[in-house]
Enzyme design. Structure first.
Site, PDB file in Angstrom:
ATOM      1  N   GLU A   7      -5.478   0.948  -9.323  1.00  0.00           N
ATOM      2  CA  GLU A   7      -4.682   1.213 -10.516  1.00  0.00           C
ATOM      3  C   GLU A   7      -4.111  -0.061 -11.120  1.00  0.00           C
ATOM      4  O   GLU A   7      -3.884  -0.155 -12.315  1.00  0.00           O
ATOM      5  CB  GLU A   7      -3.542   2.182 -10.155  1.00  0.00           C
ATOM      6  CG  GLU A   7      -2.617   2.528 -11.300  1.00  0.00           C
ATOM      7  CD  GLU A   7      -1.964   3.879 -11.122  1.00  0.00           C
ATOM      8  OE1 GLU A   7      -2.580   4.770 -10.515  1.00  0.00           O
ATOM      9  OE2 GLU A   7      -0.834   4.052 -11.603  1.00  0.00           O
ATOM     10  N   TYR A 320       6.599  -2.615  -4.682  1.00  0.00           N
ATOM     11  CA  TYR A 320       6.336  -1.956  -5.962  1.00  0.00           C
ATOM     12  C   TYR A 320       7.586  -1.237  -6.518  1.00  0.00           C
ATOM     13  O   TYR A 320       8.180  -0.411  -5.834  1.00  0.00           O
ATOM     14  CB  TYR A 320       5.194  -0.954  -5.769  1.00  0.00           C
ATOM     15  CG  TYR A 320       4.837  -0.225  -7.031  1.00  0.00           C
ATOM     16  CD1 TYR A 320       4.121  -0.863  -8.029  1.00  0.00           C
ATOM     17  CD2 TYR A 320       5.255   1.081  -7.221  1.00  0.00           C
ATOM     18  CE1 TYR A 320       3.827  -0.204  -9.188  1.00  0.00           C
ATOM     19  CE2 TYR A 320       4.957   1.749  -8.385  1.00  0.00           C
ATOM     20  CZ  TYR A 320       4.239   1.090  -9.370  1.00  0.00           C
ATOM     21  OH  TYR A 320       3.952   1.747 -10.520  1.00  0.00           O
TER      22      TYR A 320
END
Length: 627
Positions: A7, A320
């Site tokens: 992604e 993240y």
DNA sequence: GCAAGGTC
């Protein structure tokens, strides 16, 4: 050669590392018979109205119900309007070349609905026909990655997930684009008055709260306060009852037996209650809780915090950031002791990191089942150098919370003393017996009322004490506070329902408004549209925002529950239900809301115009499944 | 000119 598509670059690089592939190319990494490439989130979006022949903003175009949706490359805003993002175009070309050479594709986008959509839109846009398998992992440790690759799933297993994702996307387009044009046209067409499944309920929450405050009628009431003297140590107690009128208060007040009225020992201790209260450490941060904390402590907007955190992530200092989970799995937990040691030289946390090294770690934030696409935000253990003040502040919120989360509980002693002098009074006191996790930031209470005493003297039941002073207090009921970024973010998680319990709130994640990655942008959209403004730290609706709210407040598009209803149907589609019925309902709703808004004639100084003619008779339903 | 979703 097999191609693996992630992604985002960080994940692509991580996967390549595990495989030992290390030939860096432009936009991908090669080695061991594999190529690892990546997207940058959604590269493709549903094409705008003009690509289906709906030119301009015209009543005769509405409702716009494309038969088949098209995809177009993500746009960026420049000084000459919106243009194709050149970086995206370039990456798509790279992916195209790799797909052409591939014998097999392995889909490694995030394990979730949007991750599936990101890949399927690319696959469809590039007209690729190659077979693909799906990597489905929820943690990016080496072991989890290896395990995931040993258990690749057939791509077709996720067809229904793609269906539900595409349905979500198409539904948002239909409702949002049509409602926006309809309302804007009905207001005269000069101004963009946007509406959408997420932004409009958010605006409604802000407006409803504002009006509630504006229409609030404060009620005056009276209470009596006394100062009780225990061997020179004075503490404050407040009457348990309150009085509606001053007269009623004064009547009782006169009878309270203080020293000035001639009573040397006018108060009797009726009850003493002392019990310990244990406060478990807070959960680790997800993006939303971090944004709330940063807003409360430093006044950063949600958008600023996300930006600072993104920079820290790009510098490999934190994990993240756009996560919705406040938990980590056992594999990540195993690395926590190292992370704690990395803070030993930290000026503010060094001592606590040292203490924690010796201690048994609390595992409240460890639960692999509650880790979805990403785990909670952690530091990576890389030592930061030369951070700006703002970056350091956000980094410290992450690092400090990590120390708190694995620390011991805080133990307090809550004391309640009941005193009688004509009527009953109560005094509350809180003493921290063992600070536990609260020692990290050395924060005092966050739920402390100003009438609370810190420590209360030792008194015994039946004891008679003098009243040093008494006072009749005039008080008034207060309205709820205006929304600020922190309280709005919290409200978005639970659709405005007030839920204090952290774990219960967490359980409602799936029924909230927006996602961690989009909430900051939602607030910014409302600001850009001039529906709301910032007043100090508060978010306050403008006249325009209130006018829009008045038009839509009773319609479904302004209800937070709409998202919940959609989510339920989308989940059914994911587990195999037909898309036809939901699709038909969305089209129906689109026609209705468009029509209603066109005749609404929003009062921004414009008068309502004529009812639009209907052109919806011969439109075919959009094709939702791309197969 | 417009949605919500993802990320640099």
């Amino acid at each position: 050669m097999k191609v693996i598509i992630a992604e985002k670059p960080s994940v692509g690089r991580e996967l390549a590392k595990v495989f030992g592939a290390n030939t860096r190319k432009d936009g991908y990494i090669e080695g061991k018979g594999y190529s690892f490439t990546w997207a940058f989130g959604h590269l493709l979006q549903l094409a705008p109205p003009q690509e289906y022949g709906y030119y301009g903003w015209r009543r005769t175009n509405l409702p716009m119900l494309p038969q088949k949706f098209k995809l177009s490359i993500r746009k960026v805003k420049t000084k000459d309007g919106f243009v194709e993002d050149p970086g995206v175009r370039k990456q798509l070309d790279i992916i195209q070349k790799l797909f052409d050479e591939a014998s097999e594709i392995i889909v490694a986008t995030d394990a979730g609905r949007e991750g599936e959509l990101i890949f399927r839109y690319i696959y469809s846009y590039l007209k690729c026909k190659k077979p693909f398998k799906r990597l489905w992992i929820s943690s990016q440790t080496d072991e989890a990655i290896k395990d995931g690759f040993r258990n690749l799933k057939p791509g077709s297993e996720y067809d229904t997930l793609f269906s539900s994702a595409h349905c979500r996307s198409v539904s948002d387009w239909l409702v949002g684009m049509n409602a926006t044009q309809a309302l804007s046209l009905s207001a005269g067409g000069k101004d963009v008055l946007s509406l959408g499944r997420v932004q409009t309920p958010t605006l409604a929450m802000i407006c409803a709260r504002y009006l509630e405050i504006k229409n609030f009628v404060p009620k005056i009431y009276y209470q009596i306060a006394i100062q009780v003297d225990k061997d020179g140590q004075v503490f404050k107690a407040i009457s348990a009852d309150s009085f509606d009128t001053k007269e009623a208060g004064e009547e009782v007040f006169a009878k309270v037996r203080d020293v000035a009225s001639g009573f040397a020992a006018g108060a009797q201790i009726v009850d003493v209650e002392a019990k310990p209260r244990k406060e478990p450490p807070p959960l680790l941060h997800d993006l939303s809780s971090l944004q709330q904390e940063a807003n409360k402590k430093y006044g950063y907007t949600a958008d600023q915090t996300l930006g600072l955190l993104q920079n820290l992530y790009e510098s490999k200092l934190v994990t993240y950031p756009r996560t919705g989970s406040r938990y980590i799995g056992d594999d990540v937990f195993a690395t926590v002791p190292q992370l704690i040691s990395s803070l030993l030289e930290h000026p503010a946390f060094g001592k606590q990191a040292g203490n924690l090294q010796e201690a048994k770690l609390t595992k409240r934030s460890v639960n692999a089942k509650k880790v979805t696409d990403h785990h909670a935000v952690l530091i990576t253990g890389v030592k930061p150098t030369h951070l700006s003040k703002d970056h350091q502040a956000v980094y410290d919120l992450v690092a400090g919370r990590m120390l708190e989360a694995f620390h011991q509980e805080c133990i307090k002693e809550i004391t309640k003393i009941t005193v009688e002098s004509e009527i009953l009074f109560t005094a509350n006191g809180t003493v921290i017996r063992s600070a536990g996790w609260r020692s990290v930031f050395n924060d005092t209470e966050d739920d402390k009322k100003d009438e609370d005493n810190t420590a209360l003297p030792k008194v015994k039941k039946g004891e008679e004490l003098p009243l040093a002073d008494k006072a009749l207090l005039e008080k008034q009921t207060k309205p709820k506070a205006m929304y600020n970024e922190a309280s709005l973010l919290k409200a978005l998680e639970t659709c405005g329902k007030d839920i204090e319990d952290e774990e219960l709130r967490d359980a409602m994640k799936d029924s909230g408004l927006g996602t961690p990655a989009t909430r900051a942008a939602i607030i910014e959209t409302l600001l850009t549209r001039e529906y709301i403004i910032r007043e100090k730290r508060n978010l306050v609706p403008t006249a325009k925002g209130l006018a829009v709210y008045e038009v839509v407040k009773d319609k479904q598009i302004a209800q937070a529950e709409l998202t919940g209803q959609w989510e339920k149907r989308l989940e059914e589609i994911r587990s195999g239900a037909s898309v036809q019925e939901f699709k038909a309902e969305i089209l129906d709703y689109t026609r209705n809301i468009t029509q209603e808004l066109l005749v609404a004639g929003i009062s921004l100084g414009q008068k309502p115009e004529q009812k639009a003619n209907s052109n919806a008779t011969d439109l075919v339903e959009p094709e939702i499944n791309s197969k």
